[in-house]
Design a protein around this motif. Structure first.
Motif, PDB file in Angstrom:
ATOM      1  N   GLU A   1      19.157 -12.112  11.652  1.00  0.00           N
ATOM      2  CA  GLU A   1      17.931 -12.905  11.808  1.00  0.00           C
ATOM      3  C   GLU A   1      16.878 -12.200  12.647  1.00  0.00           C
ATOM      4  O   GLU A   1      15.681 -12.293  12.361  1.00  0.00           O
ATOM      5  CB  GLU A   1      18.269 -14.269  12.417  1.00  0.00           C
ATOM      6  CG  GLU A   1      19.011 -15.196  11.472  1.00  0.00           C
ATOM      7  CD  GLU A   1      19.127 -16.599  12.027  1.00  0.00           C
ATOM      8  OE1 GLU A   1      18.083 -17.156  12.436  1.00  0.00           O
ATOM      9  OE2 GLU A   1      20.253 -17.129  12.068  1.00  0.00           O
ATOM     10  N   GLU A   2      17.299 -11.482  13.664  1.00  0.00           N
ATOM     11  CA  GLU A   2      16.326 -10.829  14.549  1.00  0.00           C
ATOM     12  C   GLU A   2      15.601  -9.680  13.856  1.00  0.00           C
ATOM     13  O   GLU A   2      14.580  -9.198  14.355  1.00  0.00           O
ATOM     14  CB  GLU A   2      17.017 -10.316  15.819  1.00  0.00           C
ATOM     15  CG  GLU A   2      18.068  -9.258  15.590  1.00  0.00           C
ATOM     16  CD  GLU A   2      19.460  -9.832  15.341  1.00  0.00           C
ATOM     17  OE1 GLU A   2      20.439  -9.081  15.496  1.00  0.00           O
ATOM     18  OE2 GLU A   2      19.540 -11.033  15.002  1.00  0.00           O
ATOM     19  N   LEU A   3      16.095  -9.221  12.690  1.00  0.00           N
ATOM     20  CA  LEU A   3      15.449  -8.134  11.969  1.00  0.00           C
ATOM     21  C   LEU A   3      14.642  -8.619  10.770  1.00  0.00           C
ATOM     22  O   LEU A   3      14.001  -7.809  10.093  1.00  0.00           O
ATOM     23  CB  LEU A   3      16.498  -7.123  11.478  1.00  0.00           C
ATOM     24  CG  LEU A   3      17.316  -6.407  12.547  1.00  0.00           C
ATOM     25  CD1 LEU A   3      18.265  -5.404  11.904  1.00  0.00           C
ATOM     26  CD2 LEU A   3      16.415  -5.717  13.561  1.00  0.00           C
TER      27      LEU A   3
ATOM     28  N   LYS B   1      11.936 -10.535  10.582  1.00  0.00           N
ATOM     29  CA  LYS B   1      10.484 -10.629  10.715  1.00  0.00           C
ATOM     30  C   LYS B   1       9.776  -9.399  10.170  1.00  0.00           C
ATOM     31  O   LYS B   1       8.741  -9.487   9.521  1.00  0.00           O
ATOM     32  CB  LYS B   1      10.103 -10.851  12.183  1.00  0.00           C
ATOM     33  CG  LYS B   1       8.614 -11.106  12.384  1.00  0.00           C
ATOM     34  CD  LYS B   1       8.296 -11.427  13.842  1.00  0.00           C
ATOM     35  CE  LYS B   1       6.815 -11.685  14.023  1.00  0.00           C
ATOM     36  NZ  LYS B   1       6.472 -11.998  15.434  1.00  0.00           N
TER      37      LYS B   1
ATOM     38  N   GLU C   1      16.390   0.554  13.871  1.00  0.00           N
ATOM     39  CA  GLU C   1      17.210  -0.650  13.857  1.00  0.00           C
ATOM     40  C   GLU C   1      17.664  -1.045  12.451  1.00  0.00           C
ATOM     41  O   GLU C   1      18.609  -1.823  12.290  1.00  0.00           O
ATOM     42  CB  GLU C   1      16.463  -1.822  14.516  1.00  0.00           C
ATOM     43  CG  GLU C   1      15.153  -2.190  13.858  1.00  0.00           C
ATOM     44  CD  GLU C   1      13.966  -1.505  14.491  1.00  0.00           C
ATOM     45  OE1 GLU C   1      12.863  -2.093  14.450  1.00  0.00           O
ATOM     46  OE2 GLU C   1      14.141  -0.393  15.036  1.00  0.00           O
TER      47      GLU C   1
END
Length: 483
Positions: free
Chosen positions: A149-151, A153, A173
């Protein structure tokens, strides 16, 4: 197109309590067509895991009444409008009837106006299953369902296309997922057969980027079309940036067909060949033997061999020698725009007629092409597209005309020096500070202040704190004749 499974049930049209407009809209937009989430995937893409069944309503009507539903203003907001999904299907149980798909899954979401209209058309509501698979969703949607989820965006679905090859520049990343990302890009773009990722390392001598294969065929020799020209080259052995297409066009538009261009860092010809297509005479040079080889091939392929002379040497040596080459071995005079195929046929027909009929009138003389019939032997523009270090080569202009008799300049009888178009980088992001920084560096290398004829063009941002510019200036006379 995606298909629908057979009817699950038939719903009768019943009158419902009247809902407000806003509640109706809220309920009509509840179809969830997002892909299933599979964040457990980390290295291998499993396409079969992407399946989803969505029950939707469909209005069953006679085939002759299908048009009435599709054209109705009442039905407009309730008709199925998903991409890749047909809004009208054959009824699997009756060839005389059609199913008009709606964008709701419950009859309670329909307005009273819609329900009344369907009754008038003798339509019945049925439920069908809409089956979505991997092929339905976009690359962005698939990536959002598998990346952490943090990637999500900044999911890296963007890329540059060069011929059949997609070129990505993944942040670190995303590297653990690079092969899945490459495969998704390959799947979702039928014209692409190779996906690569640019590595941090760069060839220090010839300035092309190292890259790795993410998906597809290891075929790096591409055929790329730009500015009505065809370019062939090995993407792993030469420098090419498709994002500079606009800059290539902008600069070529500054040239007159009668000009002589000296392209110091020509690469495979993105400036030189379009300029020659325009009518310009071009000296095109590149230090990289592979670039020079493909440049020579592209000159032939684009039928501009009479207008472009390729060389493979150091840029500083090229600057010092090209003026003498133009003077000692000038290009033929510009004789007007190239004839179209139709015009060539007409000219051929005219010549045949002239041979068969001695009294035939000669072709009219275009006076505009007679005005400049002298050979082209003076350089009008220097192009220096090596933004990382082009400014460092400007000292080569010192004394380029010092051996010319009577201080003849590059343009024969008039006093104009050539224009120099030098690409460069700057860390100054404010336009006024960027201008001051670039001009100071240019003047320092030239050893002389620039004259008033100076223009700066911001080409693009290449990094958060790094912009690419092109500075165009008239070569100072004192620099050209310095001893």
């Amino acid at each position: 197109m995606l298909g629908l499974q057979s009817c699950l049930s038939t719903l009768t049209l019943r009158k419902r309590p009247r809902l407000s407009f806003f509640k109706i809209m809220a309920r009509t937009l509840t179809l969830d067509v997002s892909p299933p989430v599979h964040r457990w995937m980390d290295t291998t893409l499993q396409r079969d895991a992407f399946k989803k069944t969505i029950p939707v309503l469909a209005a069953r009507v006679l085939a002759s009444k299908t048009g009435s539903l599709l054209k109705s203003d009442v039905m407009k907001k309730f008709l199925m409008d998903l991409p890749k999904v047909r809004s009208v299907l054959r009824d699997p149980h009756n060839d005389l009837e059609r199913l008009v798909l709606l964008n709701v899954s419950e009859d309670a979401a329909l307005s009273s106006e819609v329900r009344n209209f369907l009754q008038e058309q003798s339509a019945t509501l049925v439920v069908h299953n809409l089956d979505l698979t991997y092929d339905y969703w976009t690359a962005d949607e698939i990536l959002h369902s598998i990346l952490p989820e943090e990637l999500c965006k900044g999911s890296p679905s963007g890329f540059a296309i060069t011929g059949h090859l997609a070129h990505m520049n993944l942040n670190k990343e995303y590297l653990p997922y690079k092969h899945m990302i490459g495969q998704i890009v390959l799947d979702k773009n039928p014209m692409i057969t190779t996906v690569v990722n640019k590595l941090d390392s760069i060839d220090t001598k010839y300035r092309f980027f190292k890259m790795e294969l993410l998906a597809g065929e290891p075929n790096y020799v591409v055929e790329h079309h730009e500015s009505n020209c065809r370019f062939t080259f090995d993407f792993t052995r030469v420098y090419w940036n498709s994002r500079l297409h606009t800059e290539h066009d902008r600069l070529v538009q500054l040239f007159q067909p009668t000009d002589v261009i000296a392209d110091v860092f020509a690469g495979v010809g993105p400036f030189a060949i379009p300029a020659a297509k325009k009518g310009c005479a071009v000296f095109a040079n590149d230090l990289n033997p592979e670039s020079a080889r493909y440049l020579s091939q592209n000159i032939v392929d684009n039928k501009v061999a009479s207008l472009v002379r390729a060389s493979c040497e150091d840029g500083r040596d090229f600057i010092k020698k090209v003026i003498g080459r133009a003077r000692d071995n000038p290009f033929p005079a510009y004789t007007g725009p190239k004839l179209s195929k139709m015009q060539e046929k007409e000219e051929k027909r005219r010549l045949q007629l002239a041979k068969s009929s001695p009294t035939a009138a000669p072709a009219p003389v275009d006076q505009s092409t007679m005005e400049n019939q002298s050979p082209r032997q003076t350089v009008s523009h220097f192009v220096m597209n090596l933004p990382d270090s082009a400014i460092d080569f400007l000292d080569a202009f010192r004394g380029v005309l010092s051996e010319s008799a009577n201080e003849r300049d590059l343009n024969g009888n008039n006093a104009n020096m050539p224009m120099v178009h030098c690409h460069c980088f700057t860390r100054e992001l404010q336009p006024d500070r960027a201008e001051a920084d670039i001009i100071q560096r240019v003047e320092s290398k030239l050893g002389h202040q620039l004259d008033n004829e100076v223009a700066l063009h911001m080409v693009r941002s290449v990094a958060p704190n790094k912009d690419m510019y092109c500075i165009s200036f008239r070569l100072p006379r004192d620099v050209a004749f310095a001893r």
